[in-house]
Design a protein around this motif. Structure first.
Motif, PDB file in Angstrom:
ATOM      1  N   VAL A  62       0.840  -1.215   0.000  1.00 51.24           N
ATOM      2  CA  VAL A  62       0.000   0.000   0.000  1.00 51.24           C
ATOM      3  C   VAL A  62       0.871   1.260   0.000  1.00 51.24           C
ATOM      4  N   THR A  63       2.075   1.157   0.544  1.00 47.75           N
ATOM      5  CA  THR A  63       2.966   2.328   0.576  1.00 47.75           C
ATOM      6  C   THR A  63       3.589   2.602  -0.800  1.00 47.75           C
ATOM      7  N   GLY A  64       3.460   1.644  -1.715  1.00 44.09           N
ATOM      8  CA  GLY A  64       4.020   1.817  -3.060  1.00 44.09           C
ATOM      9  C   GLY A  64       3.084   2.558  -4.004  1.00 44.09           C
ATOM     10  N   GLY A  65       1.891   2.901  -3.525  1.00 45.49           N
ATOM     11  CA  GLY A  65       0.943   3.619  -4.367  1.00 45.49           C
ATOM     12  C   GLY A  65      -0.100   2.704  -4.995  1.00 45.49           C
TER      13      GLY A  65
ATOM     14  N   TYR B  42      -7.902  -0.013  -3.269  1.00 46.33           N
ATOM     15  CA  TYR B  42      -6.809   0.855  -2.784  1.00 46.33           C
ATOM     16  C   TYR B  42      -7.350   1.973  -1.901  1.00 46.33           C
ATOM     17  N   ASP B  43      -8.461   2.585  -2.333  1.00 46.12           N
ATOM     18  CA  ASP B  43      -9.027   3.714  -1.572  1.00 46.12           C
ATOM     19  C   ASP B  43      -9.462   3.292  -0.167  1.00 46.12           C
ATOM     20  N   THR B  44     -10.108   2.130  -0.062  1.00 48.91           N
ATOM     21  CA  THR B  44     -10.543   1.632   1.252  1.00 48.91           C
ATOM     22  C   THR B  44      -9.336   1.328   2.128  1.00 48.91           C
ATOM     23  N   ALA B  45      -8.328   0.670   1.543  1.00 43.77           N
ATOM     24  CA  ALA B  45      -7.138   0.303   2.315  1.00 43.77           C
ATOM     25  C   ALA B  45      -6.433   1.547   2.861  1.00 43.77           C
ATOM     26  N   VAL B  46      -6.250   2.550   2.000  1.00 43.87           N
ATOM     27  CA  VAL B  46      -5.565   3.779   2.428  1.00 43.87           C
ATOM     28  C   VAL B  46      -6.390   4.519   3.478  1.00 43.87           C
ATOM     29  N   ALA B  47      -7.716   4.564   3.266  1.00 42.72           N
ATOM     30  CA  ALA B  47      -8.591   5.252   4.238  1.00 42.72           C
ATOM     31  C   ALA B  47      -8.471   4.614   5.621  1.00 42.72           C
ATOM     32  N   ARG B  48      -8.325   3.316   5.660  1.00 38.86           N
ATOM     33  CA  ARG B  48      -8.216   2.612   6.954  1.00 38.86           C
ATOM     34  C   ARG B  48      -6.890   2.900   7.644  1.00 38.86           C
ATOM     35  N   TYR B  49      -5.834   3.020   6.859  1.00 37.92           N
ATOM     36  CA  TYR B  49      -4.525   3.343   7.462  1.00 37.92           C
ATOM     37  C   TYR B  49      -4.498   4.780   7.964  1.00 37.92           C
ATOM     38  N   ARG B  50      -5.289   5.666   7.322  1.00 41.47           N
ATOM     39  CA  ARG B  50      -5.243   7.096   7.695  1.00 41.47           C
ATOM     40  C   ARG B  50      -6.181   7.433   8.857  1.00 41.47           C
ATOM     41  N   ALA B  55      -6.010   2.585  12.416  1.00 47.10           N
ATOM     42  CA  ALA B  55      -4.547   2.372  12.413  1.00 47.10           C
ATOM     43  C   ALA B  55      -4.076   1.811  13.765  1.00 47.10           C
ATOM     44  N   SER B  56      -4.703   2.282  14.858  1.00 44.51           N
ATOM     45  CA  SER B  56      -4.357   1.760  16.186  1.00 44.51           C
ATOM     46  C   SER B  56      -4.746   0.289  16.292  1.00 44.51           C
ATOM     47  N   LEU B  57      -5.915  -0.034  15.765  1.00 42.65           N
ATOM     48  CA  LEU B  57      -6.392  -1.424  15.776  1.00 42.65           C
ATOM     49  C   LEU B  57      -5.411  -2.332  15.033  1.00 42.65           C
ATOM     50  N   LEU B  58      -4.961  -1.867  13.866  1.00 40.99           N
ATOM     51  CA  LEU B  58      -4.009  -2.652  13.071  1.00 40.99           C
ATOM     52  C   LEU B  58      -2.680  -2.827  13.809  1.00 40.99           C
ATOM     53  N   THR B  59      -2.252  -1.788  14.523  1.00 39.20           N
ATOM     54  CA  THR B  59      -0.989  -1.867  15.270  1.00 39.20           C
ATOM     55  C   THR B  59      -1.090  -2.892  16.402  1.00 39.20           C
ATOM     56  N   ILE B  60      -2.202  -2.817  17.153  1.00 41.10           N
ATOM     57  CA  ILE B  60      -2.389  -3.776  18.255  1.00 41.10           C
ATOM     58  C   ILE B  60      -2.461  -5.202  17.696  1.00 41.10           C
ATOM     59  N   LEU B  61      -3.195  -5.366  16.589  1.00 34.04           N
ATOM     60  CA  LEU B  61      -3.326  -6.682  15.955  1.00 34.04           C
ATOM     61  C   LEU B  61      -1.961  -7.210  15.509  1.00 34.04           C
ATOM     62  N   LEU B  62      -1.159  -6.342  14.912  1.00 36.07           N
ATOM     63  CA  LEU B  62       0.169  -6.734  14.440  1.00 36.07           C
ATOM     64  C   LEU B  62       1.046  -7.206  15.600  1.00 36.07           C
ATOM     65  N   VAL B  63       1.077  -6.419  16.670  1.00 33.48           N
ATOM     66  CA  VAL B  63       1.936  -6.762  17.820  1.00 33.48           C
ATOM     67  C   VAL B  63       1.442  -8.053  18.481  1.00 33.48           C
ATOM     68  N   ALA B  64       0.116  -8.138  18.712  1.00 32.66           N
ATOM     69  CA  ALA B  64      -0.442  -9.309  19.406  1.00 32.66           C
ATOM     70  C   ALA B  64      -0.265 -10.586  18.579  1.00 32.66           C
ATOM     71  N   ALA B  65      -0.557 -10.510  17.280  1.00 33.26           N
ATOM     72  CA  ALA B  65      -0.456 -11.700  16.425  1.00 33.26           C
ATOM     73  C   ALA B  65       0.999 -12.138  16.275  1.00 33.26           C
ATOM     74  N   VAL B 110       2.920   3.380   9.665  1.00 28.60           N
ATOM     75  CA  VAL B 110       3.381   4.769   9.855  1.00 28.60           C
ATOM     76  C   VAL B 110       3.404   5.512   8.512  1.00 28.60           C
ATOM     77  N   VAL B 111       3.975   4.882   7.482  1.00 29.33           N
ATOM     78  CA  VAL B 111       4.086   5.543   6.169  1.00 29.33           C
ATOM     79  C   VAL B 111       2.689   5.810   5.590  1.00 29.33           C
ATOM     80  N   ALA B 112       1.797   4.807   5.685  1.00 34.00           N
ATOM     81  CA  ALA B 112       0.447   4.982   5.138  1.00 34.00           C
ATOM     82  C   ALA B 112      -0.349   6.002   5.958  1.00 34.00           C
ATOM     83  N   PHE B 113      -0.145   6.026   7.260  1.00 36.82           N
ATOM     84  CA  PHE B 113      -0.858   6.976   8.125  1.00 36.82           C
ATOM     85  C   PHE B 113      -0.418   8.411   7.821  1.00 36.82           C
ATOM     86  N   ALA B 114       0.891   8.560   7.610  1.00 33.66           N
ATOM     87  CA  ALA B 114       1.430   9.902   7.340  1.00 33.66           C
ATOM     88  C   ALA B 114       1.032  10.404   5.953  1.00 33.66           C
TER      89      ALA B 114
END
Lengths: 155, 116
Positions: A62-65, B42-50, B55-65, B110-114
């Motif tokens: 997703v970071t690649g665009g 793509y639009d849905t995925a980016v919207a979720r990261y932003r 984004a917090s949910l994804l971070t907790i899921l990543l660390v826990a999993a 972080v990159v997608a959120f920013a």
């Protein structure tokens, strides 16, 4: 004075390859559903970890665009990938509910009370309470298969 | 760290995983999307990261999993063989895998959120 009974034989190391020590033991006597559940729990756990590793790098596109994301998604839009995703959902459902059973066995009175071992030596920890959760795990895994098919293939 | 502490952390991670994974799967199927195809655009995925909550949910899921999965793998591998060398090797490999998974996953968030 009565002497203590001790074993004079050294402990025997488990022989065999990974399949023998990790898979075949679950099929040996005495057979029970809980041994099979532990085997499925481990296989699904390792499978889910493999998927997670793969998933982290796939979603990283997703970071690649837009082009990078759409490129990866077009590769993964095929029946084999859908079957893999279905296995992930079914594996995660069984793993989660069976995992709750194992946690309750470790942390709650579900493990059963200590009892004098009289014939036919029923294991207290393998009671009906925990077995009902195991059956629930299997039923939920079945239902998640149906839900997964409906969601993935829109049937 | 003591094994009992690692197991205690594992219990906490399991509870976090149960909640966040259920939400994550719901968000791929029906929560906030019209269907699975919509969730993969793509639009849905980016919207979720932003979105901060998502984004917090994804971070907790990543660390826990990652923790739960690698701790489980470590336990399976430690049961297969014994010895100090094997134990150190298994712990080192699982820590390395954890660093790669968390590093890449958090970088993505972080990159997608920013903003991509």
């Amino acid at each position: 004075m009565r002497e203590a009974i001790v074993s004079i034989e050294p402990a025997k190391a488990v022989r065999g390859n990974v399949i023998d020590t990790q898979v075949r033991w679950a099929l040996r006597r005495p057979r029970n559903l809980e041994k099979l559940a532990l085997l499925v729990q481990r296989v699904s756990g390792v499978g889910l970890l493999g998927y997670l590793f793969f998933h982290i790098f796939v979603t990283g596109s997703v970071t690649g665009g837009r082009d990078a994301w759409d490129g990866v998604m077009s590769i993964l839009s095929n029946p084999s990938a859908h079957i893999g995703e279905l296995l992930v959902v079914v594996g995660a459902t069984f793993h989660a509910i069976n995992g709750i059973r194992v946690m309750l066995l470790e942390l709650s009175p579900l493990v059963g009370r200590a009892k004098r071992p009289d014939y036919p030596y029923k294991v207290q920890s393998l009671g009906k309470g925990q077995q009902s959760i195991l059956y629930a795990a299997m039923i939920m895994a079945g239902l998640s298969t149906i839900a997964g098919i409906v969601i993935l293939w829109g049937l | 760290m003591r094994e009992s502490t690692l197991q205690l952390v594992n219990y906490v991670m399991i509870l976090a995983l149960l909640v966040t994974l259920a939400l994550h799967l719901a968000m791929q199927a029906f929560l906030g999307v019209s269907g699975y195809e919509d969730a993969l655009t793509y639009d849905t995925a980016v919207a979720r990261y932003r979105e901060p909550l998502s984004a917090s949910l994804l971070t907790i899921l990543l660390v826990a999993a990652s923790y739960h999965g690698l701790y489980g793998l470590r336990n399976i591998l430690l049961e297969m063989r014994s010895g100090v060398g094997w134990s150190r090797l298994v712990t080192g490999v699982t820590l390395g895998l954890g660093a790669v998974m968390l590093g890449w996953g958090i970088r993505t968030i972080v990159v997608a959120f920013a903003g991509v």
